[in-house]
Scaffold this motif. Structure first.
Motif, PDB file in Angstrom:
ATOM      1  N   ILE A   1      12.631  -1.603   0.991  1.00  0.00           N
ATOM      2  CA  ILE A   1      13.064  -1.077   2.285  1.00  0.00           C
ATOM      3  C   ILE A   1      13.331   0.418   2.196  1.00  0.00           C
ATOM      4  N   ALA A   2      13.997   0.833   1.115  1.00  0.00           N
ATOM      5  CA  ALA A   2      14.298   2.253   0.941  1.00  0.00           C
ATOM      6  C   ALA A   2      13.016   3.083   0.885  1.00  0.00           C
ATOM      7  N   SER A   3      12.015   2.568   0.174  1.00  0.00           N
ATOM      8  CA  SER A   3      10.757   3.299   0.065  1.00  0.00           C
ATOM      9  C   SER A   3      10.049   3.374   1.407  1.00  0.00           C
ATOM     10  N   LEU A   4      10.093   2.297   2.176  1.00  0.00           N
ATOM     11  CA  LEU A   4       9.499   2.321   3.508  1.00  0.00           C
ATOM     12  C   LEU A   4      10.182   3.329   4.424  1.00  0.00           C
ATOM     13  N   LEU A   5      11.485   3.516   4.235  1.00  0.00           N
ATOM     14  CA  LEU A   5      12.259   4.358   5.139  1.00  0.00           C
ATOM     15  C   LEU A   5      12.499   5.764   4.594  1.00  0.00           C
TER      16      LEU A   5
ATOM     17  N   ASN B   1       7.476  12.042  -8.906  1.00  0.00           N
ATOM     18  CA  ASN B   1       8.771  11.370  -9.042  1.00  0.00           C
ATOM     19  C   ASN B   1       9.121  10.487  -7.860  1.00  0.00           C
ATOM     20  N   ARG B   2       8.138  10.144  -7.029  1.00  0.00           N
ATOM     21  CA  ARG B   2       8.474   9.416  -5.808  1.00  0.00           C
ATOM     22  C   ARG B   2       7.301   8.569  -5.354  1.00  0.00           C
TER      23      ARG B   2
ATOM     24  N   VAL C   1       0.878  -1.167   0.000  1.00  0.00           N
ATOM     25  CA  VAL C   1       0.000   0.000   0.000  1.00  0.00           C
ATOM     26  C   VAL C   1       0.915   1.217   0.000  1.00  0.00           C
ATOM     27  N   TYR C   2       0.752   2.093  -0.995  1.00  0.00           N
ATOM     28  CA  TYR C   2       1.691   3.209  -1.093  1.00  0.00           C
ATOM     29  C   TYR C   2       1.039   4.459  -1.664  1.00  0.00           C
TER      30      TYR C   2
END
Length: 218
Positions: free
Chosen positions: A170-174, A61-62, A55-56
């Motif tokens: 992981i990068a997107s979560l953080l 651009n992000r 879920v995002y």
């Protein structure tokens, strides 16, 4: 991050034997399939049977991950989020009005729904807290600590932590970049804070040593 806080989940075998899934349709979707977008005209309730959904939120651009849904999780697409299968996934689907009528006669699913929605809220608050008060190393340390506490296996020489998320996930979560996460993990391997067991697992020799790196900014 709170993306993997421990939650009790419903027993899918028990659910399947009851009346909860009456009216649901089982659907298999491939990796990368987009189940819902903020502009989607259809509101549905879904329950994950197997696989994983993310879920995002997405801007020009992000992308920013809010949570991952796994077997037993229930979610409604009546939110301004994207829902995507990150691995081949089987889901039970029902339209929201039918589900609402079902809740009126069988409220047993309400506690499960509240836990999942509460986790998403907790994830969002945790993300804001981390971005505001923690540097990237502290965010990663906290993520790995929570992963160890939720899914880790106690070994003679530490905690074996399954790492079935990509570096990009992981990068997107953080709220950072894949390169930053990879560099930190490599650095902590050199320092002995982590030991890579395979492409999909890490050994944490001392959970206390990792927790010491979770501190927010002074």
């Amino acid at each position: 991050m709170h993306a993997h806080a421990h939650l009790a989940k419903p027993d899918l075998a028990t659910i399947a034997q009851g009346a909860l899934l009456d009216g649901f349709t089982l659907r298999d979707v491939p990796k990368g399939y987009l189940l819902s977008t903020p502009d989607s005209p259809h509101n549905q309730v879904l329950m994950v049977q197997s696989g994983r959904l993310r879920v995002y939120l997405a801007g020009d651009n992000r992308e920013l991950n809010l949570s991952f849904l796994e077997a037993g999780d229930i979610y409604t697409t009546h939110t301004p989020t994207y829902v995507e299968a990150v691995v081949p996934t089987s889901i039970w689907l029902i339209d929201t009005p039918t589900f609402a009528r079902k809740l009126a006669t069988d409220p047993s699913v309400t506690p499960v729904m509240m836990r999942v929605m509460g986790r998403l809220l907790s994830n969002a608050v945790g993300l804001i807290e981390d971005l505001a008060f923690r540097e990237v190393p502290a965010r990663l340390a906290r993520f790995l600590c929570q992963l160890a506490e939720r899914r880790g296996l106690r070994q003679e020489h530490g905690w074996l932590v399954p790492l079935d998320f990509s570096m990009q996930d992981i990068a997107s979560l953080l709220g950072t970049t894949r390169q930053s996460i990879s560099s930190l993990i490599n650095q902590w391997e050199r320092e002995g804070v982590l030991l890579r067991q395979s492409r999909r697992s890490l050994l944490v020799p001392s959970l206390d040593a990792l927790k010491a790196r979770c501190s927010p900014l002074p």
